[in-house]
Design a protein around this motif. Sequence first.
Motif, PDB file in Angstrom:
ATOM      1  N   TYR A   1       0.817  -1.224   0.000  1.00 55.91           N
ATOM      2  CA  TYR A   1       0.000   0.000   0.000  1.00 55.91           C
ATOM      3  C   TYR A   1       0.846   1.267   0.000  1.00 55.91           C
ATOM      4  N   ILE A   2       2.103   1.174   0.423  1.00 57.27           N
ATOM      5  CA  ILE A   2       2.963   2.357   0.331  1.00 57.27           C
ATOM      6  C   ILE A   2       3.267   2.660  -1.137  1.00 57.27           C
ATOM      7  N   MET A   3       3.628   1.632  -1.884  1.00 56.01           N
ATOM      8  CA  MET A   3       3.852   1.831  -3.306  1.00 56.01           C
ATOM      9  C   MET A   3       2.565   2.259  -4.016  1.00 56.01           C
ATOM     10  N   SER A   4       1.448   1.721  -3.576  1.00 54.79           N
ATOM     11  CA  SER A   4       0.161   2.097  -4.167  1.00 54.79           C
ATOM     12  C   SER A   4      -0.149   3.563  -3.903  1.00 54.79           C
ATOM     13  N   LEU A   5       0.171   4.042  -2.690  1.00 52.19           N
ATOM     14  CA  LEU A   5      -0.031   5.451  -2.374  1.00 52.19           C
ATOM     15  C   LEU A   5       0.881   6.338  -3.214  1.00 52.19           C
ATOM     16  N   GLN A   6       2.122   5.922  -3.380  1.00 51.29           N
ATOM     17  CA  GLN A   6       3.047   6.711  -4.200  1.00 51.29           C
ATOM     18  C   GLN A   6       2.519   6.840  -5.630  1.00 51.29           C
ATOM     19  N   LYS A   7       2.054   5.745  -6.171  1.00 55.58           N
ATOM     20  CA  LYS A   7       1.513   5.760  -7.534  1.00 55.58           C
ATOM     21  C   LYS A   7       0.235   6.608  -7.617  1.00 55.58           C
ATOM     22  N   ALA A   8      -0.668   6.439  -6.651  1.00 53.16           N
ATOM     23  CA  ALA A   8      -1.936   7.167  -6.663  1.00 53.16           C
ATOM     24  C   ALA A   8      -1.714   8.671  -6.594  1.00 53.16           C
ATOM     25  N   TYR A   9      -0.831   9.110  -5.699  1.00 54.46           N
ATOM     26  CA  TYR A   9      -0.608  10.549  -5.544  1.00 54.46           C
ATOM     27  C   TYR A   9       0.126  11.139  -6.738  1.00 54.46           C
ATOM     28  N   GLN A  10       0.850  10.315  -7.484  1.00 57.28           N
ATOM     29  CA  GLN A  10       1.473  10.807  -8.710  1.00 57.28           C
ATOM     30  C   GLN A  10       0.448  10.934  -9.836  1.00 57.28           C
ATOM     31  N   ASP A  11      -0.630  10.154  -9.759  1.00 60.48           N
ATOM     32  CA  ASP A  11      -1.641  10.146 -10.823  1.00 60.48           C
ATOM     33  C   ASP A  11      -2.736  11.186 -10.639  1.00 60.48           C
ATOM     34  N   ILE A  12      -3.091  11.484  -9.389  1.00 60.46           N
ATOM     35  CA  ILE A  12      -4.271  12.322  -9.146  1.00 60.46           C
ATOM     36  C   ILE A  12      -3.939  13.807  -9.202  1.00 60.46           C
ATOM     37  N   SER A  13      -4.961  14.593  -9.488  1.00 57.20           N
ATOM     38  CA  SER A  13      -4.884  16.047  -9.350  1.00 57.20           C
ATOM     39  C   SER A  13      -5.923  16.455  -8.308  1.00 57.20           C
ATOM     40  N   GLY A  14      -5.605  17.513  -7.567  1.00 53.72           N
ATOM     41  CA  GLY A  14      -6.512  17.955  -6.518  1.00 53.72           C
ATOM     42  C   GLY A  14      -5.866  17.814  -5.158  1.00 53.72           C
ATOM     43  N   SER A  15      -6.702  17.808  -4.131  1.00 55.45           N
ATOM     44  CA  SER A  15      -6.200  17.738  -2.759  1.00 55.45           C
ATOM     45  C   SER A  15      -6.693  16.470  -2.078  1.00 55.45           C
ATOM     46  N   ALA A  16      -5.812  15.864  -1.303  1.00 54.48           N
ATOM     47  CA  ALA A  16      -6.199  14.621  -0.629  1.00 54.48           C
ATOM     48  C   ALA A  16      -5.386  14.436   0.641  1.00 54.48           C
ATOM     49  N   SER A  17      -6.073  14.558   1.760  1.00 56.71           N
ATOM     50  CA  SER A  17      -5.526  14.145   3.053  1.00 56.71           C
ATOM     51  C   SER A  17      -6.365  12.959   3.496  1.00 56.71           C
TER      52      SER A  17
END
Length: 638
Positions: free
Chosen positions: A158-174
């Motif tokens: 899930y750490i790698m998944s988070l890295q990939k997700a945050y590189q793909d998305i635009s906008g704000s996410a906490s």
Amino acid sequence: MCGIFGIVCNPSTVTKNGLLKKYIKDMFLLSSTRGKEASGLAINFNNNIGVLKKGLPCDLFLKNKDYAEFLEKSLTPVQNSNKNISIIGHTRLSTNGSANFELYNHPIIADKIVGIHNGVITDCKGNDASAFKDTSNSDSGFLFNYLQGLSKKLKNNYIMSLQKAYQDISGSASIAFFVKDQDSLFLASNTGSLYLYKDYESKTVIFFSERRALEVFLSKHHFKVSKNGSICQVNLKNSVLIDLEDCSTIEFNLLESLRPQKYKNNPVKGKIDIFDVKKNLIRCSKCVLPNTYPYIKFDAKGVCNYCTSYNPDKLLGHTNLKSLLNKYRKSNGEPDCIVAFSGGRDSSYGLHVLKREFNMNPIAFSYDWGMATDGARRNQARMTGKLGLEQIIRTENLLKKRRYLRKNIQAWFRSPHLGMVPLFMAGDKFFFDIARELRKELKIPLVIFCGGNELERTDFKSGFAGVKENNHQQRLFAFSALSKINLGLFYLLQYLKNPYYLNESLLESLLSFKSTFLSNDDFIYLYHYLRWDEKKINETLVKEYDWEVSDKSDNTWRIGDGHTAFINYIYHSIAGFSEYDAFRSQQIRKGLISREEALYLIEKDNMPDIEALKVFSLLVGISFEEMLYKINLIPKLY
């Protein structure tokens, strides 16, 4: 935007003296400045995750009996354990998806993930991002489903998944989320709107969306805050994995290229439990009717009286129908029957059968009282155009009709009673009067309604008014005299109790009762003769006429009625069932489907049709959010 918060702690002291309940309450109140439209909570203990969420501001959420029951259920097993308990919570400001639908509220459940999100996702450039355009999904729902999809490709890292997700998305996410089969809590943010407190001595971790809220909470509950970094900010370079077993943390950088990260990933048995009070419903062991269904009783085997007393209607048969139609059929092609035609599946198929199989020459008549959908009108055009049939349309002053409906709904909100819900359909009942008028005008004595299907029996509607229906074969005029009297007395009593019903729609409501229950009815009901075959009907209409179905549901029942989504939302919200539960139960009794299939189908059938509800509220002139909010506040029968 939204407020998110959470705590991981040892329950040995905080549960016995009720301190943990005070923690949760204060966390909600401190976070509520960021969102007051919905509230939700997830409690993770021993890798079993319980979830409760409602479209209520936190002050009402905290007073709700379901909240008290949820805490009792979740915290009681914890009191004598040394295992850590972890909690995440959310106070919502709606930015995508109405807070009145629990589907959109947080915590979001996406397969193994249970998560909360503060922010707005505006786009996603990943290869699997097509779901972002799905309007039935919220941006938060998309984010966690996208993250779950990535984790499957990256071997549950899930750490790698988070890295990939945050590189793909635009906008704000906490975000903060649990994973069902991992003893971990993940915290990540690309804005820094997430602050974490770590107390290694008491093995406690706490987080809030705002530093000030965290500091106020720590001060009120006397947590020690050191100058050398008890509080840290979670951001792109400093996201956190919390080990729920010992409260240790691993920090990771979301900006780094994907690479394996070492962390404990030992799958353990666990489950996600959505705390849904509808689970308290007791359903018949043979059909799917619940204990909130009017006049229902269960025997020692759990079978309801509707099943034990079931006696199927005997069809009059194809031969008898043919003999009847032979008396009226005209060989010169002139109209020989009048067919009530809403554009729904039963009347559309009825036109097909009468024209193509029985060689009749129908005139279709339709009545638009303001709730016919655009889809129904298009289907009417498809059928009459291909069959070459004349269609007579009668309509009303639609603005007036919708105003009447609005006033009755507003009156109902003041004193809601399920027995009064049929009043909302009063404007539709003049279909019968129009049929009588057209019979005289056109000098065509044969009038056919494509009704009478016993599967569509909905006797709970009168049942909530205290009337137990006799076998009227889906012809309301065939109610027994006693039932009509009792129904009239019920309505009279409700009108006296609630003077807001005494509005300009009163005369129409009285005439509707007369048209439905008191006027003479010698119409022919097609499905008293012919077997109703859902598969055959749907296949015929779609293949031969390109008949339009809903893109939101596989069910084709009543998709032409603009008020159906609203009515069923009321019944399902308050009583825990809708027309679909009654329909599927009838199918079980006739041996058409199994109980297991029915349970699966009603889960899909009863999903709110959000777009239809929005259209209904717009037509009637009632605020969409306020309408659903008022319904959701009504006490439940379960």
